[in-house]
Design a protein around this motif. Structure first.
Motif, short mmCIF file in Angstrom:
data_model
loop_
_atom_site.label_atom_id
_atom_site.label_comp_id
_atom_site.label_asym_id
_atom_site.label_seq_id
_atom_site.Cartn_x
_atom_site.Cartn_y
_atom_site.Cartn_z
N LEU A 162 0.82 -1.21 0.00
CA LEU A 162 0.00 0.00 0.00
C LEU A 162 0.86 1.26 0.00
O LEU A 162 0.65 2.18 -0.80
CB LEU A 162 -0.93 -0.01 1.21
CG LEU A 162 -1.85 1.20 1.37
CD1 LEU A 162 -2.81 1.33 0.19
CD2 LEU A 162 -2.62 1.11 2.69
N TRP A 176 1.10 -5.61 -4.08
CA TRP A 176 -0.27 -5.26 -3.65
C TRP A 176 -1.31 -6.06 -4.42
O TRP A 176 -2.30 -6.52 -3.84
CB TRP A 176 -0.48 -3.78 -3.85
CG TRP A 176 -1.89 -3.33 -3.58
CD1 TRP A 176 -2.85 -3.00 -4.49
CD2 TRP A 176 -2.50 -3.19 -2.30
NE1 TRP A 176 -4.01 -2.65 -3.87
CE2 TRP A 176 -3.83 -2.75 -2.52
CE3 TRP A 176 -2.07 -3.37 -0.98
CZ2 TRP A 176 -4.71 -2.51 -1.47
CZ3 TRP A 176 -2.95 -3.13 0.06
CH2 TRP A 176 -4.25 -2.71 -0.19
N ALA A 214 -3.08 2.76 -3.48
CA ALA A 214 -1.91 1.96 -3.85
C ALA A 214 -1.58 2.05 -5.34
O ALA A 214 -0.41 1.98 -5.72
CB ALA A 214 -2.15 0.49 -3.48
#
Length: 263
Positions: A162, A176, A214
């Motif tokens: 993130l 992610w 993100a």
């Protein structure tokens, strides 16, 4: 006499110790005849003063430091380059050591949290977090690792993905995406059969909202690069015509057509 490796202004500058050795001995006075220490101190003072005069060793070093602010890397003196590299490497080592200590403390803090604490499935976050804890606890029973360590690693992966993805790191964004896909798979596998679809869909929505940070700035539009062609073709037509030379005036018949009258 030895000189430094980089002359300044086209002149070699002697070192401080060379100047100290070349200074004439200080004539001993009545107070210095029995004490050699003040004589050495006087020679050091004289060498120090001589090195700060124009053309001296310390004077040249100060000039090199002053000129380094406006010079390129290749024009900077070698001793300044060595000092800068040594300082930079020392700073990198200190930063890596501090980062290692912070990561170790973070992992220990996350591992101290029991893998089943707060896992009653209550609330929105409990609906998503509880199946992950249950799945990791079941898998840890067949592995030589504690469930708390697996859960801590799962949390750390999501946090790194993130934060790193927010700053545009490509590797963090890949982590992610894998974190989200793995989390959805774990929730689908460990959630109760009656609410499996709802728990997975809720987790997907939460992951999509977090992906706004993100994957900030990521676009699926194709990037078009308009570069001018390396070779340009300019068609042109060239006509070559040969014109005859002009005939002189009064010489239309030529010299061979004139004959004298004969009887």
């Amino acid at each position: 006499m030895t000189y430094n490796d980089k002359p300044v202004n086209g002149q070699d500058s002697p070192s401080f110790f060379d100047l100290l050795n070349e200074l004439p001995p200080v004539p001993p006075g009545p107070e210095l005849q029995s004490k050699p220490g003040p004589r050495r101190l006087a020679r050091v003072r004289a060498a120090w003063k001589e090195s700060w005069e124009e053309g001296g060793f310390l004077y040249q070093r100060w000039e090199e430091v002053f000129q380094a602010r406006h010079a390129s890397w290749h024009e900077v003196a070698n001793w300044i380059k060595a000092a800068a590299l040594f300082g930079g490497l020392s700073l990198i080592v200190l930063m890596l050591d501090a980062a290692g200590d912070i990561a170790d403390a973070t992992l220990k803090g996350l591992s101290a949290v029991p893998a089943t604490s707060g896992g009653d499935g209550g609330g929105l976050w409990g609906t998503v977090d509880h199946p992950v804890r249950v799945f990791l606890a079941d898998q840890a029973a067949h592995l030589s690792v504690a469930p708390a360590a697996l859960y801590a690693f799962w949390q750390l992966t999501g946090l790194v993905g993130l934060v790193g993805g927010f700053f545009g790191n490509a590797g963090a964004r890949i982590a992610w995406l894998l974190f989200g896909i793995g989390s959805l798979a774990m929730i689908w596998s460990a959630a109760p059969a009656g609410g499996r679809a709802a728990a997975t869909g809720l987790a997907a929505l939460m992951w999509a909202l977090a992906s706004m940070f993100a994957l900030r700035g990521l676009t699926l539009r194709p990037v078009v690069h308009n570069h001018p062609p390396q070779y340009q073709f300019n068609p042109a037509l060239h006509l070559h015509a040969t014109l005859p030379a002009p005939t002189p005036a009064g010489d239309d018949l030529g010299p061979d057509n004139v004959h004298p009258l004969q009887r």
